[in-house]
Scaffold this active site. Structure first.
Site, short mmCIF file in Angstrom:
data_model
loop_
_atom_site.label_atom_id
_atom_site.label_comp_id
_atom_site.label_asym_id
_atom_site.label_seq_id
_atom_site.Cartn_x
_atom_site.Cartn_y
_atom_site.Cartn_z
N ARG A 24 0.82 -1.21 0.00
CA ARG A 24 0.00 0.00 0.00
C ARG A 24 0.85 1.26 0.00
O ARG A 24 0.43 2.31 0.51
CB ARG A 24 -0.99 0.01 1.18
N ARG A 28 -2.29 6.81 0.48
CA ARG A 28 -2.56 7.94 1.35
C ARG A 28 -1.44 8.36 2.29
O ARG A 28 -1.58 9.36 2.98
CB ARG A 28 -3.82 7.66 2.17
N ARG A 37 -5.46 13.51 -5.11
CA ARG A 37 -6.75 12.93 -4.78
C ARG A 37 -7.82 14.01 -4.57
O ARG A 37 -8.98 13.82 -4.93
CB ARG A 37 -6.55 12.09 -3.50
N ASP A 74 -7.07 -1.46 -7.37
CA ASP A 74 -7.64 -2.06 -6.16
C ASP A 74 -8.02 -3.50 -6.47
O ASP A 74 -8.24 -3.84 -7.65
CB ASP A 74 -8.87 -1.28 -5.68
N TYR A 150 -15.78 -9.87 -0.16
CA TYR A 150 -16.39 -8.55 -0.42
C TYR A 150 -17.66 -8.67 -1.26
O TYR A 150 -18.62 -7.91 -1.09
CB TYR A 150 -15.39 -7.61 -1.10
O1 CP3 Z 1 -0.10 -1.00 -2.78
C1 CP3 Z 1 -0.52 0.03 -3.30
O2 CP3 Z 1 -0.30 1.12 -2.82
C2 CP3 Z 1 -1.31 -0.06 -4.60
C3 CP3 Z 1 -2.69 0.22 -4.47
C4 CP3 Z 1 -3.65 -0.64 -3.68
C5 CP3 Z 1 -4.89 -0.11 -3.23
N1 CP3 Z 1 -5.62 -1.15 -2.73
C6 CP3 Z 1 -5.29 1.30 -3.34
C7 CP3 Z 1 -6.29 1.83 -2.40
C8 CP3 Z 1 -3.63 -2.00 -3.34
C9 CP3 Z 1 -2.51 -3.02 -3.53
C10 CP3 Z 1 -4.89 -2.31 -2.76
C11 CP3 Z 1 -5.26 -3.66 -2.31
C12 CP3 Z 1 -6.46 -3.87 -1.50
N2 CP3 Z 1 -7.66 -3.20 -1.59
C13 CP3 Z 1 -6.60 -4.88 -0.52
C14 CP3 Z 1 -5.55 -5.90 -0.16
C15 CP3 Z 1 -4.47 -5.35 0.68
C16 CP3 Z 1 -4.82 -5.16 2.11
O3 CP3 Z 1 -4.59 -4.05 2.61
O4 CP3 Z 1 -5.24 -6.12 2.75
C17 CP3 Z 1 -7.88 -4.76 0.03
C18 CP3 Z 1 -8.47 -5.61 1.14
C19 CP3 Z 1 -8.56 -3.70 -0.66
C20 CP3 Z 1 -9.95 -3.23 -0.50
C21 CP3 Z 1 -9.98 -1.82 -0.05
N3 CP3 Z 1 -9.64 -0.71 -0.84
C22 CP3 Z 1 -10.33 -1.32 1.22
C23 CP3 Z 1 -10.76 -2.18 2.40
C24 CP3 Z 1 -10.22 0.08 1.20
C25 CP3 Z 1 -10.59 1.07 2.26
C26 CP3 Z 1 -9.65 1.09 3.38
C27 CP3 Z 1 -8.23 1.38 2.96
O5 CP3 Z 1 -7.40 0.49 3.10
O6 CP3 Z 1 -7.95 2.50 2.48
C28 CP3 Z 1 -9.73 0.43 -0.09
C29 CP3 Z 1 -9.44 1.80 -0.56
C30 CP3 Z 1 -8.14 2.09 -1.18
N4 CP3 Z 1 -7.46 1.24 -2.00
C31 CP3 Z 1 -7.41 3.29 -1.02
C32 CP3 Z 1 -6.24 3.13 -1.78
C33 CP3 Z 1 -5.15 4.15 -1.98
C34 CP3 Z 1 -7.85 4.49 -0.22
C35 CP3 Z 1 -8.79 5.32 -1.04
C36 CP3 Z 1 -8.60 6.80 -0.80
O7 CP3 Z 1 -7.71 7.38 -1.38
O8 CP3 Z 1 -9.39 7.31 -0.02
#
Ligand code: CP3
Length: 340
Positions: A24, A28, A37, A74, A150
């Protein structure tokens, strides 16, 4: 490719130092991400606009100096490509208007194809050209069980009890849905490789909430099917968070790297997974400590893993409010560490 450390470590070759990236990392924690963003409507606009996804993907490479980029996307793009769209709600997280409960819900889903996800492969092509061989690019997808959770639950959950209930009460439907997700994911990852991804990671974020028997039935076989469908040229990382109970099964997968979280004892994992590179596993909450403590913990982690077959990372995604100084201390400690 100038910096091949991560690819070499994945294949078990000798490296001059341990490579490092952060799950990740493209998001953010960076003010530069938050700035971009704010200028767009929502998260999905970033994900679906290849130029913007490319920019966000490059940020951590330039600002943090990590040894790999990971494509900004995502895991929930797969349900959407199958016909189940998601929203990313502000201060809430993922939300699905429709969820999966019945046979006809599953029949109505399609198998995602390359064309459904061309916005991701277009972003990958832009990133590859911008990186110009600086570091490898990691592509990714969710593992089928985590994606299913999900699709059933419709949003995040502490227990995912609706999804786990579905596995217990509707095992036939569960397998049908997992099969469709798996086929979609194979198409998607093949397209990512074709577009230029140098390495892949499967995120099984909710592996650890299943019982060992359930994970053997509903988790591992679908991961194995994906790993075995992609050929040998692109290293694959499988990150099954919390799956301490499945190390034997994970070690038998047709993949190169196993990601481990901070609950796992490194020596114990090495003993049970002797044949693969390990990735991890600093507790992301440790990065709330001062930088001296971060550096000391990172050094200790590196020494425990040793010089071979290790890719340094956190044990799960970095938390959004992590101080950047600590993130940098983690990365720089890895990059400066030398084994005697
Ligand atoms: O690694 C990276 O930085 C690349 C981008 C990436 C995102 N999501 C961007 C994102 C990756 C690899 C993911 C994977 C992801 N998404 C997972 C598996 C990894 C983990 O953490 O277990 C899961 C479970 C998700 C589903 C998801 N997406 C959730 C639960 C959420 C909300 C909570 C959170 O973690 O932010 C997201 C949103 C999300 N995905 C954001 C980002 C940058 C935040 C959105 C924002 O900018 O507000």
């Amino acid at each position: 490719m100038n910096n091949q450390l991560i690819l070499k470590a994945a294949r078990g070759e000798k490296v001059d130092r341990t490579p490092v990236w952060i799950m990740r990392q493209a998001g953010r924690i960076l003010p530069e991400y938050r700035g971009l963003r704010k200028k767009v409507k929502d998260f999905k606009e970033l994900v679906k606009t290849p130029e913007l996804a490319c920019e966000v993907t490059l940020q951590p490479v330039e600002i943090l100096g990590v040894d790999a980029a990971i494509i900004f996307s995502d895991i929930l793009v797969i349900p959407e490509a199958m016909g189940l769209p998601y929203e990313m709600k502000e201060q809430f997280g993922p939300f699905f208007e429709k969820t999966i409960a019945t046979q006809s819900d599953i029949d109505n889903l399609r198998i995602a194809s390359e064309e459904d996800l061309s916005y991701v492969t277009d972003a990958i092509k832009l990133v590859k050209s911008a990186l110009n061989g600086k570091v490898p690019l990691i592509g990714f997808a969710g593992a089928p069980w985590t994606v299913l959770s999900y699709m059933i639950e419709g949003q995040g959950s502490k227990t995912f009890s609706t999804a786990r209930k579905f596995l217990y009460t509707k095992p036939e439907l569960s397998h049908q849905l997992l099969e469709k997700i798996t086929e979609s994911t194979i198409n998607y990852l093949k397209a990512q490789i074709e577009a230029g991804a140098d390495m892949l990671q499967l995120f099984d974020s909710w592996a650890g909430i299943l019982s060992p028997d359930q994970y053997r039935e509903f988790g591992i076989p679908y991961i194995e099917k994906i790993c075995s469908s992609l050929g040998e040229d692109t290293p694959m990382i499988v990150f099954a968070k919390g799956a301490n109970f499945a190390l034997k099964e994970l070690s038998a997968l047709n993949c190169d790297v196993i990601g481990i979280d901070w609950n796992m004892e490194i020596a114990n994992v090495r003993a049970q997974v002797p044949n693969k590179t390990l990735q991890g596993n600093l507790d992301p909450a440790l990065l709330y400590s001062d930088t001296a403590k971060v550096a000391a913990a990172t050094t200790s982690m590196l020494n425990t893993f040793g010089p071979d077959r290790h890719i340094a990372n956190l044990g799960h995604g970095v938390y959004p409010d992590t101080p950047l100084d600590s993130v940098k201390a983690f990365i720089n400690t890895v990059k400066e560490h030398r084994f005697e």
